[in-house]
Design a protein around this motif. Structure first.
Motif, PDB file in Angstrom:
ATOM      1  N   THR A  49       0.821  -1.195   0.000  1.00  0.00           N
ATOM      2  CA  THR A  49       0.000   0.000   0.000  1.00  0.00           C
ATOM      3  C   THR A  49       0.866   1.260   0.000  1.00  0.00           C
ATOM      4  O   THR A  49       1.827   1.360   0.744  1.00  0.00           O
ATOM      5  N   GLY A  50       0.509   2.226  -0.838  1.00  0.00           N
ATOM      6  CA  GLY A  50       1.236   3.479  -0.869  1.00  0.00           C
ATOM      7  C   GLY A  50       2.350   3.536  -1.883  1.00  0.00           C
ATOM      8  O   GLY A  50       2.934   4.604  -2.093  1.00  0.00           O
ATOM      9  N   ARG A  51       2.643   2.429  -2.541  1.00  0.00           N
ATOM     10  CA  ARG A  51       3.746   2.426  -3.500  1.00  0.00           C
ATOM     11  C   ARG A  51       3.472   3.301  -4.711  1.00  0.00           C
ATOM     12  O   ARG A  51       4.398   3.733  -5.382  1.00  0.00           O
ATOM     13  N   LEU A  52       2.209   3.526  -5.006  1.00  0.00           N
ATOM     14  CA  LEU A  52       1.868   4.309  -6.198  1.00  0.00           C
ATOM     15  C   LEU A  52       1.268   5.661  -5.840  1.00  0.00           C
ATOM     16  O   LEU A  52       0.600   6.274  -6.665  1.00  0.00           O
ATOM     17  N   THR A  53       1.539   6.119  -4.637  1.00  0.00           N
ATOM     18  CA  THR A  53       1.009   7.409  -4.199  1.00  0.00           C
ATOM     19  C   THR A  53       1.419   8.521  -5.168  1.00  0.00           C
ATOM     20  O   THR A  53       2.592   8.652  -5.515  1.00  0.00           O
ATOM     21  N   GLY A  54       0.449   9.285  -5.617  1.00  0.00           N
ATOM     22  CA  GLY A  54       0.728  10.398  -6.516  1.00  0.00           C
ATOM     23  C   GLY A  54       0.807  10.012  -7.978  1.00  0.00           C
ATOM     24  O   GLY A  54       0.995  10.877  -8.832  1.00  0.00           O
ATOM     25  N   LYS A  55       0.662   8.716  -8.271  1.00  0.00           N
ATOM     26  CA  LYS A  55       0.713   8.255  -9.657  1.00  0.00           C
ATOM     27  C   LYS A  55      -0.682   8.216 -10.262  1.00  0.00           C
ATOM     28  O   LYS A  55      -1.669   7.940  -9.580  1.00  0.00           O
ATOM     29  N   ILE A  56      -0.758   8.466 -11.555  1.00  0.00           N
ATOM     30  CA  ILE A  56      -2.031   8.433 -12.278  1.00  0.00           C
ATOM     31  C   ILE A  56      -2.030   7.199 -13.167  1.00  0.00           C
ATOM     32  O   ILE A  56      -1.150   7.031 -14.018  1.00  0.00           O
ATOM     33  N   ALA A  57      -3.011   6.310 -12.932  1.00  0.00           N
ATOM     34  CA  ALA A  57      -3.049   5.034 -13.641  1.00  0.00           C
ATOM     35  C   ALA A  57      -4.368   4.842 -14.372  1.00  0.00           C
ATOM     36  O   ALA A  57      -5.433   5.248 -13.885  1.00  0.00           O
ATOM     37  N   LEU A  58      -4.287   4.214 -15.532  1.00  0.00           N
ATOM     38  CA  LEU A  58      -5.464   3.847 -16.313  1.00  0.00           C
ATOM     39  C   LEU A  58      -5.432   2.335 -16.520  1.00  0.00           C
ATOM     40  O   LEU A  58      -4.446   1.796 -17.023  1.00  0.00           O
ATOM     41  N   VAL A 112      -8.398  11.119 -19.782  1.00  0.00           N
ATOM     42  CA  VAL A 112      -7.871  10.791 -18.448  1.00  0.00           C
ATOM     43  C   VAL A 112      -6.680  11.690 -18.120  1.00  0.00           C
ATOM     44  O   VAL A 112      -6.577  12.243 -17.019  1.00  0.00           O
ATOM     45  N   ALA A 113      -5.767  11.835 -19.072  1.00  0.00           N
ATOM     46  CA  ALA A 113      -4.580  12.675 -18.852  1.00  0.00           C
ATOM     47  C   ALA A 113      -4.963  14.133 -18.632  1.00  0.00           C
ATOM     48  O   ALA A 113      -4.381  14.819 -17.788  1.00  0.00           O
ATOM     49  N   ALA A 114      -5.959  14.610 -19.361  1.00  0.00           N
ATOM     50  CA  ALA A 114      -6.378  16.001 -19.222  1.00  0.00           C
ATOM     51  C   ALA A 114      -7.048  16.257 -17.877  1.00  0.00           C
ATOM     52  O   ALA A 114      -6.776  17.257 -17.204  1.00  0.00           O
ATOM     53  N   VAL A 115      -7.910  15.345 -17.466  1.00  0.00           N
ATOM     54  CA  VAL A 115      -8.646  15.513 -16.207  1.00  0.00           C
ATOM     55  C   VAL A 115      -7.727  15.412 -15.002  1.00  0.00           C
ATOM     56  O   VAL A 115      -7.857  16.172 -14.033  1.00  0.00           O
ATOM     57  N   HIS A 116      -6.759  14.484 -15.059  1.00  0.00           N
ATOM     58  CA  HIS A 116      -5.920  14.219 -13.889  1.00  0.00           C
ATOM     59  C   HIS A 116      -4.534  14.867 -13.967  1.00  0.00           C
ATOM     60  O   HIS A 116      -3.730  14.725 -13.052  1.00  0.00           O
ATOM     61  N   GLY A 117      -4.255  15.537 -15.065  1.00  0.00           N
ATOM     62  CA  GLY A 117      -2.994  16.251 -15.161  1.00  0.00           C
ATOM     63  C   GLY A 117      -1.816  15.430 -15.624  1.00  0.00           C
ATOM     64  O   GLY A 117      -0.667  15.838 -15.447  1.00  0.00           O
ATOM     65  N   GLY A 118      -2.065  14.288 -16.240  1.00  0.00           N
ATOM     66  CA  GLY A 118      -0.974  13.464 -16.749  1.00  0.00           C
ATOM     67  C   GLY A 118      -1.326  11.999 -16.688  1.00  0.00           C
ATOM     68  O   GLY A 118      -2.453  11.625 -16.358  1.00  0.00           O
ATOM     69  N   LEU A 119      -0.338  11.161 -17.009  1.00  0.00           N
ATOM     70  CA  LEU A 119      -0.548   9.715 -17.002  1.00  0.00           C
ATOM     71  C   LEU A 119       0.787   9.030 -16.746  1.00  0.00           C
ATOM     72  O   LEU A 119       1.766   9.284 -17.439  1.00  0.00           O
ATOM     73  N   ASP A 120       0.814   8.179 -15.732  1.00  0.00           N
ATOM     74  CA  ASP A 120       2.048   7.484 -15.367  1.00  0.00           C
ATOM     75  C   ASP A 120       2.023   5.994 -15.669  1.00  0.00           C
ATOM     76  O   ASP A 120       3.047   5.398 -15.986  1.00  0.00           O
TER      77      ASP A 120
END
Length: 222
Positions: free
Chosen positions: A2-11, A41-49
């Motif tokens: 848990t927490g490994r992807l904090t701040g990441k934007i995933a689809l 998704v990238a536009a709404v969330h400010g990017g894509l990781d």
């Protein structure tokens, strides 16, 4: 983890079942729809990781009587969508300085096969080729490409096989003597999406309970 992807934007594609999954399969098989979704998704969330291609089409069709629409559907959803997602996501990942492109493959195709699944097997073998080639091309941009190869996992998609052969009969030939759980695939994906896997690319992790280890199913019962 848990927490490994904090701040990441995933689809993640193909996260539904039943009607929702059917819609996802059709949608992921459409190149224009994929690009629109990724861009939104990238536009709404400010990017894509992170992008995970998990939608899959499966059917049992003998090779000599396989309907053309079944062949096209399996190849489009399982294999072609890898290209659609990558082409749509890579610009957004480059803008973030890197990213993770993950694909659910299978042991069926790359390593083993079963009757009446030539289209599925070919699509998943193709997925593994895509993973390696895309990893090589995208490495300079800081984008890693990896996958997971599940064995027999206890999901709704397994219902037909369980009904035909019985869960106990299937599990009997797996060294760990049980079907895998969906979260065990998810945990492998989580590792590949995390910073801990930063030096891994072009690879797949087999999660099959050891089902490929015996030379023959006979020896799995020893």
């Amino acid at each position: 983890m848990t927490g490994r992807l904090t701040g990441k934007i995933a689809l993640v594609t193909g996260g539904a079942q039943g009607i929702g999954r059917a819609i996802a399969e059709v949608y992921v098989a459409d190149a224009h729809a994929v690009r629109e979704t990724v861009d939104r998704v990238a536009a709404v969330h400010g990017g894509l990781d992170i992008v995970v291609h998990n939608a899959a089409a499966f059917s049992r069709d003998p090779l000599d009587s396989m309907p053309l629409d079944a062949l096209e559907r399996v190849l489009a959803v399982n294999l072609k969508a890898c290209f659609y997602l990558a082409q749509a996501a890579v610009p957004h990942m480059k803008a973030r300085g890197g990213g993770r492109l993950l694909v659910t493959s299978s042991i069926t195709g790359p390593r083993v096969v079963m009757p009446a699944t030539a289209h599925y097997a070919a699509s998943k073998a193709g997925v593994n080729g895509f993973i390696r080639a895309a990893a090589l091309e995208l490495a300079a941009a800081g984008i890693t490409v990896n996958g997971v190869e599940p064995g027999y996992i206890d999901t709704p998609a397994m219902a037909a096989l369980k009904q035909r052969f019985g869960e106990e009969a299937i599990a009997r030939h797996i060294p760990l003597k049980r079907l895998g759980r969906p979260e065990e695939i998810a945990n492998a994906m989580l590792f590949l999406a995390s910073d801990e896997s930063a030096y891994i690319t072009g690879q797949t992790i087999v999660v099959d309970g050891g089902s490929m280890l015996p030379e023959s199913p006979v020896f799995a019962q020893a």
